[in-house]
Write a protein that holds these residues in place. Structure first.
Motif, PDB file in Angstrom:
ATOM      1  N   PRO A   4       0.810  -1.230   0.000  1.00 53.10           N
ATOM      2  CA  PRO A   4       0.000   0.000   0.000  1.00 53.10           C
ATOM      3  C   PRO A   4       0.835   1.267   0.000  1.00 53.10           C
ATOM      4  CG  PRO A   4       0.018  -0.980   2.181  1.00 53.10           C
ATOM      5  CD  PRO A   4       0.716  -1.960   1.272  1.00 53.10           C
ATOM      6  N   ARG A   5       0.260   2.311  -0.576  1.00 50.50           N
ATOM      7  CA  ARG A   5       0.968   3.584  -0.670  1.00 50.50           C
ATOM      8  C   ARG A   5       1.332   4.156   0.690  1.00 50.50           C
ATOM      9  NH1 ARG A   5       1.523   7.499  -4.915  1.00 50.50           N
ATOM     10  NH2 ARG A   5       0.268   6.173  -6.263  1.00 50.50           N
ATOM     11  N   HIS A   6       0.495   3.903   1.699  1.00 47.39           N
ATOM     12  CA  HIS A   6       0.799   4.473   3.019  1.00 47.39           C
ATOM     13  C   HIS A   6       2.077   3.895   3.612  1.00 47.39           C
ATOM     14  CE1 HIS A   6      -0.372   0.922   5.367  1.00 47.39           C
ATOM     15  NE2 HIS A   6      -1.492   0.841   4.664  1.00 47.39           N
ATOM     16  N   THR A   7       2.563   2.776   3.053  1.00 49.29           N
ATOM     17  CA  THR A   7       3.859   2.251   3.469  1.00 49.29           C
ATOM     18  C   THR A   7       4.954   3.285   3.244  1.00 49.29           C
ATOM     19  OG1 THR A   7       3.211  -0.021   2.983  1.00 49.29           O
ATOM     20  CG2 THR A   7       5.566   0.445   2.998  1.00 49.29           C
ATOM     21  N   ASN A   8       4.779   4.082   2.206  1.00 52.01           N
ATOM     22  CA  ASN A   8       5.676   5.190   1.888  1.00 52.01           C
ATOM     23  C   ASN A   8       7.059   4.719   1.452  1.00 52.01           C
ATOM     24  OD1 ASN A   8       5.711   7.962   1.513  1.00 52.01           O
ATOM     25  ND2 ASN A   8       6.655   8.386   3.496  1.00 52.01           N
ATOM     26  N   LEU A   9       7.171   3.447   1.060  1.00 57.76           N
ATOM     27  CA  LEU A   9       8.466   2.934   0.616  1.00 57.76           C
ATOM     28  C   LEU A   9       8.986   3.706  -0.582  1.00 57.76           C
ATOM     29  CD1 LEU A   9      10.521   0.518   1.049  1.00 57.76           C
ATOM     30  CD2 LEU A   9       9.375  -0.544  -0.907  1.00 57.76           C
ATOM     31  N   PHE A  10       8.089   4.043  -1.500  1.00 57.87           N
ATOM     32  CA  PHE A  10       8.536   4.686  -2.731  1.00 57.87           C
ATOM     33  C   PHE A  10       9.127   6.065  -2.468  1.00 57.87           C
ATOM     34  CE2 PHE A  10       8.316   6.479  -7.000  1.00 57.87           C
ATOM     35  CZ  PHE A  10       8.831   5.425  -7.743  1.00 57.87           C
ATOM     36  N   ILE A  50      17.627   0.857  -0.665  1.00 51.45           N
ATOM     37  CA  ILE A  50      16.690   1.407   0.318  1.00 51.45           C
ATOM     38  C   ILE A  50      16.402   0.391   1.422  1.00 51.45           C
ATOM     39  CG2 ILE A  50      15.592   2.944  -1.362  1.00 51.45           C
ATOM     40  CD1 ILE A  50      13.310   0.889  -1.560  1.00 51.45           C
ATOM     41  N   ASP A  51      15.655   0.826   2.423  1.00 55.12           N
ATOM     42  CA  ASP A  51      15.293  -0.009   3.567  1.00 55.12           C
ATOM     43  C   ASP A  51      13.927  -0.644   3.329  1.00 55.12           C
ATOM     44  OD1 ASP A  51      14.771  -1.183   5.985  1.00 55.12           O
ATOM     45  OD2 ASP A  51      14.743   0.688   7.148  1.00 55.12           O
ATOM     46  N   TRP A 108      10.423  -1.189   5.813  1.00 58.57           N
ATOM     47  CA  TRP A 108       9.254  -0.308   5.911  1.00 58.57           C
ATOM     48  C   TRP A 108       7.979  -1.037   5.519  1.00 58.57           C
ATOM     49  CZ3 TRP A 108      10.029   5.445   4.110  1.00 58.57           C
ATOM     50  CH2 TRP A 108      11.125   5.996   4.801  1.00 58.57           C
ATOM     51  N   ILE A 109       8.093  -2.099   4.723  1.00 59.96           N
ATOM     52  CA  ILE A 109       6.922  -2.871   4.303  1.00 59.96           C
ATOM     53  C   ILE A 109       6.565  -3.881   5.386  1.00 59.96           C
ATOM     54  CG2 ILE A 109       5.996  -4.509   2.614  1.00 59.96           C
ATOM     55  CD1 ILE A 109       7.889  -3.359   0.546  1.00 59.96           C
ATOM     56  N   ASP A 110       5.325  -3.865   5.826  1.00 66.06           N
ATOM     57  CA  ASP A 110       4.850  -4.861   6.796  1.00 66.06           C
ATOM     58  C   ASP A 110       4.393  -6.110   6.050  1.00 66.06           C
ATOM     59  OD1 ASP A 110       5.227  -3.219   9.038  1.00 66.06           O
ATOM     60  OD2 ASP A 110       3.267  -2.269   8.756  1.00 66.06           O
ATOM     61  N   ARG A 154      14.055  -6.282 -11.335  1.00 66.26           N
ATOM     62  CA  ARG A 154      13.703  -7.544 -10.687  1.00 66.26           C
ATOM     63  C   ARG A 154      14.178  -7.597  -9.238  1.00 66.26           C
ATOM     64  NH1 ARG A 154      12.402 -12.932 -11.854  1.00 66.26           N
ATOM     65  NH2 ARG A 154      12.100 -12.392 -14.043  1.00 66.26           N
ATOM     66  N   ARG A 155      15.369  -7.124  -8.985  1.00 68.18           N
ATOM     67  CA  ARG A 155      15.889  -7.193  -7.621  1.00 68.18           C
ATOM     68  C   ARG A 155      15.004  -6.406  -6.652  1.00 68.18           C
ATOM     69  NH1 ARG A 155      21.654  -4.955  -5.398  1.00 68.18           N
ATOM     70  NH2 ARG A 155      20.669  -3.016  -6.026  1.00 68.18           N
ATOM     71  N   HIS A 156      14.589  -5.232  -7.077  1.00 64.97           N
ATOM     72  CA  HIS A 156      13.695  -4.427  -6.247  1.00 64.97           C
ATOM     73  C   HIS A 156      12.369  -5.145  -6.034  1.00 64.97           C
ATOM     74  CE1 HIS A 156      11.155  -1.223  -4.790  1.00 64.97           C
ATOM     75  NE2 HIS A 156      10.458  -1.185  -5.924  1.00 64.97           N
ATOM     76  N   ALA A 157      11.814  -5.707  -7.100  1.00 68.78           N
ATOM     77  CA  ALA A 157      10.533  -6.406  -6.986  1.00 68.78           C
ATOM     78  C   ALA A 157      10.647  -7.617  -6.076  1.00 68.78           C
ATOM     79  CB  ALA A 157      10.051  -6.826  -8.375  1.00 68.78           C
ATOM     80  N   GLU A 158      11.719  -8.361  -6.205  1.00 74.76           N
ATOM     81  CA  GLU A 158      11.901  -9.540  -5.356  1.00 74.76           C
ATOM     82  C   GLU A 158      12.023  -9.155  -3.887  1.00 74.76           C
ATOM     83  OE1 GLU A 158      15.299 -11.461  -7.025  1.00 74.76           O
ATOM     84  OE2 GLU A 158      14.102 -12.638  -8.456  1.00 74.76           O
ATOM     85  N   ARG A 159      12.787  -8.131  -3.613  1.00 75.46           N
ATOM     86  CA  ARG A 159      12.974  -7.704  -2.220  1.00 75.46           C
ATOM     87  C   ARG A 159      11.665  -7.209  -1.611  1.00 75.46           C
ATOM     88  NH1 ARG A 159      18.674  -4.257  -2.325  1.00 75.46           N
ATOM     89  NH2 ARG A 159      20.071  -6.049  -2.564  1.00 75.46           N
ATOM     90  N   ALA A 160      10.941  -6.399  -2.372  1.00 76.53           N
ATOM     91  CA  ALA A 160       9.685  -5.859  -1.849  1.00 76.53           C
ATOM     92  C   ALA A 160       8.651  -6.967  -1.660  1.00 76.53           C
ATOM     93  CB  ALA A 160       9.156  -4.782  -2.796  1.00 76.53           C
ATOM     94  N   ALA A 161       8.507  -7.840  -2.661  1.00 74.42           N
ATOM     95  CA  ALA A 161       7.511  -8.916  -2.578  1.00 74.42           C
ATOM     96  C   ALA A 161       7.871  -9.926  -1.500  1.00 74.42           C
ATOM     97  CB  ALA A 161       7.378  -9.598  -3.932  1.00 74.42           C
ATOM     98  N   ARG A 162       9.159 -10.169  -1.315  1.00 76.19           N
ATOM     99  CA  ARG A 162       9.577 -11.095  -0.248  1.00 76.19           C
ATOM    100  C   ARG A 162       9.252 -10.505   1.125  1.00 76.19           C
ATOM    101  NH1 ARG A 162      14.438 -11.584  -1.702  1.00 76.19           N
ATOM    102  NH2 ARG A 162      14.181 -13.499  -2.914  1.00 76.19           N
ATOM    103  N   GLN A 163       9.533  -9.214   1.302  1.00 80.66           N
ATOM    104  CA  GLN A 163       9.232  -8.562   2.573  1.00 80.66           C
ATOM    105  C   GLN A 163       7.728  -8.548   2.834  1.00 80.66           C
ATOM    106  OE1 GLN A 163      11.127  -7.546   5.012  1.00 80.66           O
ATOM    107  NE2 GLN A 163       9.579  -6.484   6.238  1.00 80.66           N
TER     108      GLN A 163
END
Length: 252
Positions: free
Chosen positions: A47-53, A111-112, A115-117, A141-150
């Motif tokens: 979700p956008r409220h995660t503010n990761l972007f 990035i960190d 921040w994604i729950d 892909r690396r970004h997508a994998e990290r975010a989706a894994r988290q």
């Protein structure tokens, strides 16, 4: 789930300034026959409220400032101009300044991700969808994998179609959608796409896909630039939702 965007007779929210939209329950028959489920990543799966972007956004500004030797405020203006005209900041830098895309992607995605729950409920409902699931992102892909894994959903996806797989041509370019469909042999008439940017759903709708726009709760004005909201009332948007997991649960 929110219906296809329509003007409401109800007054606009004083906090957001957006028209209130009517709601109804999601129905499985709205997505009958869908065999391929295509999800954007940033501000869609998480979700956008995660503010990761916001971390990526700030690092893009810093990269532009250093690469073009500009003050931060001027660099941000240039960055946003690239984003709007070319689809991504990277595409603008490549087209106008021959930047090394690998250097850019490595820098901006440092990035960190904590921040994604994790969202096990979202993971469960994605897993329950019939057919294949894909991540289709303008990131790498690396970004997508990290975010989706988290987030806890990575294992539920068949594959990730990233900017590199698209030959660095981002959505909303029609050729990029064609490349994705051809690579994975996706029949658009039996596919659905989920996105947080309305303009990125124009081509999928024209190809015959069902389209779902993801928006933040209460349509806060604080999410993104104003121009990003353009087209939300377009006929190319089949459904709008502010809660992806609930929407998917309704159509599973």
């Amino acid at each position: 789930m929110l219906e296809k965007p329509t003007k409401s007779a109800s007054p606009s929210s004083p906090a957001s300034g957006h028209d209130v939209r009517t709601t109804r329950e999601a129905r499985p028959d709205d997505f009958a026959g869908v065999r391929d489920w295509v999800f954007d990543l940033d501000n869609t799966l998480y979700p956008r409220h995660t503010n990761l972007f916001s971390q990526i956004d700030q690092r893009m500004t810093s990269f532009v400032a250093e690469f073009l030797q500009l003050p931060k405020d001027e660099a941000r203006t240039v960055q946003k101009d690239f984003y709007r005209r070319h689809g991504t900041t990277l595409r603008g830098l490549m087209m106008e300044h021959a930047v090394d895309p690998d250097a850019f992607l490595e820098y901006v995605h440092d990035i960190d991700y904590s921040w994604i729950d994790p969202d096990p409920a979202l993971g469960a409902v994605i897993a329950a969808l019939p057919g294949r699931k894909f991540i289709f992102t303008n990131g790498d892909r690396r970004h997508a994998e990290r975010a989706a894994r988290q987030l806890g959903v990575l294992d539920h996806f068949e594959d990730i179609f990233d900017l590199v797989a698209a030959d660095l041509v981002p959505k909303p370019a029609a050729e990029t959608y064609d490349k994705f469909l051809g690579l994975h042999r996706v029949d658009a008439a039996h596919a659905a796409m989920f996105e947080d940017l309305a303009r990125n759903l124009e081509v999928p709708k024209r190809l015959g896909m069902r389209t779902v726009l993801i928006v933040p709760p209460n349509f806060e004005d604080t999410f993104g630039d104003v121009w990003e909201h353009e087209g939300q009332d377009g006929a190319h948007i089949d459904f709008v939702t502010e809660d992806l997991a609930t929407f998917l649960r309704g159509i599973s």
